[in-house]
Design a protein around this motif. Structure first.
Motif, PDB file in Angstrom:
ATOM      1  N   UNK A 123       0.797  -1.224   0.000  1.00 26.40           N
ATOM      2  CA  UNK A 123       0.000   0.000   0.000  1.00 26.40           C
ATOM      3  C   UNK A 123       0.832   1.278   0.000  1.00 26.40           C
ATOM      4  N   UNK A 124       2.028   1.209   0.558  1.00 24.63           N
ATOM      5  CA  UNK A 124       2.851   2.415   0.608  1.00 24.63           C
ATOM      6  C   UNK A 124       3.624   2.626  -0.687  1.00 24.63           C
ATOM      7  N   UNK A 125       3.384   1.781  -1.674  1.00 25.43           N
ATOM      8  CA  UNK A 125       3.884   2.101  -3.004  1.00 25.43           C
ATOM      9  C   UNK A 125       4.936   1.191  -3.581  1.00 25.43           C
ATOM     10  N   UNK A 126       5.316   0.131  -2.855  1.00 25.51           N
ATOM     11  CA  UNK A 126       6.403  -0.717  -3.350  1.00 25.51           C
ATOM     12  C   UNK A 126       5.877  -1.902  -4.157  1.00 25.51           C
ATOM     13  N   UNK A 127       6.715  -2.338  -5.091  1.00 25.56           N
ATOM     14  CA  UNK A 127       6.505  -3.598  -5.809  1.00 25.56           C
ATOM     15  C   UNK A 127       7.737  -4.449  -5.531  1.00 25.56           C
ATOM     16  N   UNK A 128       7.520  -5.643  -4.981  1.00 24.55           N
ATOM     17  CA  UNK A 128       8.658  -6.483  -4.589  1.00 24.55           C
ATOM     18  C   UNK A 128       8.498  -7.894  -5.144  1.00 24.55           C
ATOM     19  N   UNK A 129       9.630  -8.500  -5.452  1.00 24.09           N
ATOM     20  CA  UNK A 129       9.666  -9.903  -5.881  1.00 24.09           C
ATOM     21  C   UNK A 129      10.120 -10.751  -4.695  1.00 24.09           C
ATOM     22  N   UNK A 130       9.512 -11.934  -4.570  1.00 28.60           N
ATOM     23  CA  UNK A 130       9.898 -12.855  -3.490  1.00 28.60           C
ATOM     24  C   UNK A 130      10.202 -14.215  -4.089  1.00 28.60           C
ATOM     25  N   UNK A 131      11.352 -14.725  -3.733  1.00 25.45           N
ATOM     26  CA  UNK A 131      11.733 -16.049  -4.205  1.00 25.45           C
ATOM     27  C   UNK A 131      11.350 -17.080  -3.141  1.00 25.45           C
ATOM     28  N   UNK A 132      10.349 -17.916  -3.407  1.00 23.96           N
ATOM     29  CA  UNK A 132       9.897 -18.864  -2.377  1.00 23.96           C
ATOM     30  C   UNK A 132      10.961 -19.902  -2.021  1.00 23.96           C
ATOM     31  N   UNK A 133      11.935 -20.084  -2.869  1.00 23.64           N
ATOM     32  CA  UNK A 133      12.980 -21.070  -2.577  1.00 23.64           C
ATOM     33  C   UNK A 133      14.055 -20.495  -1.658  1.00 23.64           C
ATOM     34  N   UNK A 148      14.128 -14.810  -0.369  1.00 20.78           N
ATOM     35  CA  UNK A 148      14.695 -13.463  -0.505  1.00 20.78           C
ATOM     36  C   UNK A 148      13.709 -12.530  -1.212  1.00 20.78           C
ATOM     37  N   UNK A 149      13.665 -11.321  -0.701  1.00 19.83           N
ATOM     38  CA  UNK A 149      12.861 -10.263  -1.321  1.00 19.83           C
ATOM     39  C   UNK A 149      13.767  -9.336  -2.118  1.00 19.83           C
ATOM     40  N   UNK A 150      13.223  -8.786  -3.188  1.00 22.80           N
ATOM     41  CA  UNK A 150      13.945  -7.740  -3.921  1.00 22.80           C
ATOM     42  C   UNK A 150      12.940  -6.688  -4.366  1.00 22.80           C
ATOM     43  N   UNK A 151      13.286  -5.438  -4.108  1.00 18.49           N
ATOM     44  CA  UNK A 151      12.373  -4.355  -4.499  1.00 18.49           C
ATOM     45  C   UNK A 151      12.517  -4.072  -5.998  1.00 18.49           C
ATOM     46  N   UNK A 152      11.370  -4.054  -6.684  1.00 20.53           N
ATOM     47  CA  UNK A 152      11.373  -3.839  -8.137  1.00 20.53           C
ATOM     48  C   UNK A 152      11.000  -2.401  -8.489  1.00 20.53           C
ATOM     49  N   UNK A 153      10.083  -1.837  -7.694  1.00 18.57           N
ATOM     50  CA  UNK A 153       9.639  -0.457  -7.968  1.00 18.57           C
ATOM     51  C   UNK A 153       9.096   0.138  -6.681  1.00 18.57           C
ATOM     52  N   UNK A 154       8.977   1.454  -6.655  1.00 18.36           N
ATOM     53  CA  UNK A 154       8.427   2.119  -5.475  1.00 18.36           C
ATOM     54  C   UNK A 154       7.809   3.447  -5.896  1.00 18.36           C
ATOM     55  N   UNK A 155       7.172   4.098  -4.933  1.00 19.59           N
ATOM     56  CA  UNK A 155       6.609   5.420  -5.200  1.00 19.59           C
ATOM     57  C   UNK A 155       5.220   5.387  -5.800  1.00 19.59           C
ATOM     58  N   UNK A 156       4.555   4.244  -5.783  1.00 19.47           N
ATOM     59  CA  UNK A 156       3.208   4.171  -6.344  1.00 19.47           C
ATOM     60  C   UNK A 156       2.181   4.594  -5.293  1.00 19.47           C
ATOM     61  N   UNK A 157       0.998   4.945  -5.761  1.00 18.98           N
ATOM     62  CA  UNK A 157      -0.035   5.477  -4.878  1.00 18.98           C
ATOM     63  C   UNK A 157      -1.098   4.405  -4.625  1.00 18.98           C
ATOM     64  N   UNK A 158      -1.071   3.831  -3.438  1.00 15.77           N
ATOM     65  CA  UNK A 158      -2.024   2.802  -3.019  1.00 15.77           C
ATOM     66  C   UNK A 158      -2.245   1.748  -4.109  1.00 15.77           C
TER      67      UNK A 158
END
Lengths: 273, 558
Positions: free
Chosen positions: B92-102, B105-115
């Protein structure tokens, strides 16, 4: 280059790219393709423009002379606050904004959006946009606490607002501090008036301006302390009428600036001088 | 201890989605901040309590907590999976993140989005996100694993600045077309002075406390053309917080109980349809004619109300309020091919207010879908605030939780539900017949418990269509089963009732039903929406005077 007044998709927003972490905004305006990269600059911002496909000979970049920044450019010609570029120059140019401290008010309420808790009560039109109705329309009166105290204004201050006080209003308070300090509406005639009071220091007498005209000194001083100024009420007594475009500056405005602000907003509001 | 108990109760009783107090989210300044702070405190207390207990489940499904991405407030607004198996989550605070279930690990792909409240993972270098103001294409142009190009795909709907103007989706049909839904604006807030799009005050004309649509296409479902153009296709949605296509390509959209929505529901959406919340009708091309037919505003009673009632499509499946759902969100179909248990091909829907996932069983009657809803997963460590679902490639169901950034009572984070291979005793399907219902079961039932007519003595009732907030249950009658036949294999019970009535919800509580292996039914409460009977009859408009009781209110909480 000017956005169409009738086309809803002009300017048209296309998105932005991140370049070294800074956004390059991309939009079209009047058929031209505009890219605008925003980067920090010493004491301000640097805007790098790339404007292609300009359907005219010139591009005009208009700035606000009252803005809290000064504007310079690496090409084009300035006339007062307006920059004119040829279509060729507009293909790539930079505008640098440098902050002008204290030029903008310490606080500003356009009254367009504050304090409206229900869309069912049509907000009253103001001089510019909507106005504040401290007495309410048959609703519970509303107080607006400025959050600003005399202690924040010891270098001088200017209080400014448009007020439209009805004849039966129980108070004329536009700004108030406690129950005895007040900047009052100049007339309870149901018409819009611009009021500005300038204090050149905590112990200086206020200098009053009404509708852009000098009305001379008052006996009132700014005073000291941490209690905050209210807008539109004194204690539990609320002004019946409208208040708009409220500003509190932490500096004493020169006469010309007060006249300019009054004249511009009177023109927008269609108020005869 | 007293304080702790009070805290938890307060959370459970906070306003539902879409019922937020007037000044909390907008214009309320200081009050807002205090409430958000308190709410966050409550949330953390609840999180700590849950952490102490550990994620729980039932004997058929296990529940895992997925760790939150570092430095991100884990209010999840959407999830999807990349072809390579990584989860893409928006917050909700604007981030897009990838998560590797294996590797976890998380990695941020994008940020700054509005809800952002929805995501479609096209590839590891192209992600589509619905944020408040636009559908955005996030492209990683240089292969660094981070988006550097944020392209506006479409933003051709209005924004009034009202806090409740959420955008849901996108989903894609088989042909690749994108669809979104556009939330109505809340009467608990305002339209700002400066709006995006045409301002039409007529959109206020459907009740003082009703959600409104004063800028284009609030309360609509729309398709996005390949050129980025907006094609509004259906109106009448209050808060359509979830869209999905069924395997046959039919569009379903959930809506939240409140004004004009007597109870939460799942709509089957067809182009040109109107689905009940009337504010957005002002953006229909025939609005001028409609306005004449409705008469002077507010259009909330008398012939105007009846006119709207005749115009609307009722939900394909109604979710009884405070019995099965308060605020449904994302629907998904189980396409796991059996990896997630016995419900392959059925629909699951999130419930926001409590830790629950609903299961929906659809069938076609008279050429249109209708059907039943029951619980699938009820509490058992599943956090509240559950608004998003996504099936992982391994057939596990991922749940995204959010208090949605404005202090609504709920949990946060992402959880995962996995089937452990054991089949629970449950209703597998509920089918309307000419004389009653056929129940099918996940495993053979104990004939003695399944053949008892009293087991099926549920009730029928309906909800009112009006501008008020929610509705009591109206004209409640106890069902009278006249005959029950259990199939020799124990997988079906044919139940005949003394009568069937179109337009009613048929609610059954099969508590006491057992399988032949002795296991008790896991989810005994089930409600079927009988919009159409097999003889083609539909509900009367208006309803005749009720002869049964009424119970409950729109403000009820479970």
């Amino acid at each position: 280059l000017k956005a169409s007044a009738t086309q809803s998709d002009d300017p048209r927003w296309l998105g932005y790219r991140l370049i070294d972490g800074y956004p390059q905004f991309h939009y079209t305006m009047s058929g031209a393709d505009v890219k605008e990269l925003v980067r920090p600059a010493p004491s301000g911002l640097r805007l790098q423009f790339e404007i292609l496909g300009v359907p005219a000979d010139e591009v005009i970049y208009d700035t606000d002379p009252e803005a809290g920044a000064s504007f310079t450019s690496d090409c084009g010609k300035w006339q007062r606050s307006t920059l004119t570029l040829s279509a060729a120059e507009a293909r790539k140019f930079t505008i640098t904004l440098t902050e002008r401290p204290k030029v903008e008010p310490l606080a500003y309420w356009s009254m367009n959006d504050v304090l409206w808790s229900s869309p069912r009560i049509d907000p009253a039109p103001g001089v510019v946009g909507r106005a504040f109705t401290p007495g309410g329309f048959g609703r519970k009166p509303q107080a607006l606490d400025s959050g600003i105290a005399p202690s924040q204004l010891d270098g001088g201050a200017t209080f400014m607002a448009w007020v439209n006080e009805k004849a039966d209003s129980p108070t004329s308070a536009v700004f108030a501090l406690g129950k005895s300090w007040m900047i009052a509406a100049p007339a309870a005639d149901g018409k819009w008036h611009h009021v500005a009071v300038v204090f050149r220091g905590a112990r200086a007498q206020g200098e009053t301006w009404v509708d852009g005209e000098d009305r001379g000194a008052t006996a009132q001083q700014l005073g000291v302390g941490d209690n905050t100024f209210t807008v539109g009420s004194v204690g539990e007594t609320y002004l019946t009428g409208l208040i708009d475009e409220v500003r509190i500056f932490d500096r004493a405005l020169p006469a010309e600036e007060i006249k300019r602000i009054y004249a511009r907003e009177a023109r927008i509001g269609g108020i005869a001088p | 201890m007293t304080a702790l108990k009070k805290t938890v109760i307060t959370m459970e009783n906070w306003p539902a989605a879409g019922r937020c107090g007037a000044n909390r989210a907008q214009g309320g300044g200081r009050m807002y901040e205090i409430r958000v702070t308190l709410s966050r405190c409550y949330t953390w207390i609840l999180v700590l309590l849950l952490a102490a207990a550990g994620a729980r489940a039932n004997e058929y499904y296990s529940l895992d907590d997925i760790p939150a991405p570092p430095g991100v407030t884990p209010e999840c607004g959407g999830m999807d999976f990349l072809p390579d198996g990584r989860l893409v989550a928006v917050f909700d605070h604007g981030e897009v993140c990838f998560y590797n279930p294996t590797t976890h690990e998380w990695k941020k792909y994008a940020e700054g989005l509005h809800t952002p409240l929805g995501v479609l993972a096209v590839s590891a270098r192209e992600i589509l996100v619905c944020q408040r103001a636009e559908l955005t294409q996030l492209i990683d142009t240089d292969g660094t694993g981070v988006a550097d190009d944020y392209r506006c795909v479409c933003n051709a709907w209005g924004l009034s600045g009202n806090y409740h103007e959420f955008l849901y989706g996108p989903i894609r049909d088989a042909a690749g077309h994108l669809f979104i839904s556009i939330g109505s604006s809340s009467a608990g807030g305002v339209a700002r002075y400066e709006v995006r799009g045409e301002f039409k005050p007529a959109g206020y004309g459907f009740g003082q406390d009703a959600m409104f649509s004063v800028v284009p296409y609030r309360g609509w479902v729309a398709e996005i053309g390949s050129d980025g153009s907006l094609k509004p296709i259906a109106s009448g949605f209050r808060q359509p917080d979830g869209l999905v296509f069924d395997p046959r390509g039919r569009l379903f959209v959930t809506d939240n109980q409140g004004d004009w929505v007597g109870t939460s529901k799942l709509h089957y959406v067809v182009p040109g349809g109107f689905y009940g919340q009337p504010s957005g009708l002002v953006w229909r091309s025939d609005w001028d004619q409609l306005e004449k037919e409705l008469g002077p505003a507010p259009h909330i009673s008398g012939t105007a109300l009846e006119h709207l009632d005749r115009l609307r499509h009722e939900g394909a499946v109604l979710f009884p309020h405070a019995i099965l759902a308060n605020s449904p969100g994302q629907p998904v179909f189980d396409k796991s091919g059996g990896k997630f248990g016995p419900f392959s091909g059925q629909m699951f829907v999130t419930e926001f207010n409590i830790g629950r996932i609903l299961r929906v069983m659809l069938e076609d009657v008279g050429g249109e879908p209708q059907g039943a809803v029951t619980t699938f997963y009820d509490r058992g460590g599943l956090r509240a605030g559950n608004i998003r679902l996504s099936f992982g490639p391994d057939g596990s169901l991922w749940t995204g939780h959010s208090q949605r950034n404005i202090g609504w009572p709920a949990g946060e984070g992402i959880q995962r539900i996995r089937w452990n291979g054991s089949v629970p005793m449950d209703v597998l399907g509920l089918h309307l017949t000419a004389t009653g219902f056929d129940f099918t079961f996940t495993k053979p039932v104990d004939p003695q418990s399944a053949a008892a007519a009293a087991l099926y003595a549920g009730k029928r009732y309906y909800y009112l269509y009006h501008s008020e907030y929610g509705s009591p249950r109206i004209d409640i009658h106890t069902l009278n089963p006249t005959r029950v036949t259990v199939s020799p294999d124990g997988l079906r019970a044919h139940v005949e009732l003394d009568a069937l009535h179109a337009g009613y919800i048929y609610e059954f509580n099969l508590k006491g039903l057992k399988a032949q292996d002795g296991s008790a039914i896991l989810n005994p409460l089930i409600a079927y929406t009988a919009n159409r009977l097999l003889d083609g009859s539909t509900r009367p408009i208006p309803w005749p005077a009720p002869t049964g009781d009424k119970q409950g209110s729109g403000k009820d909480k479970e």
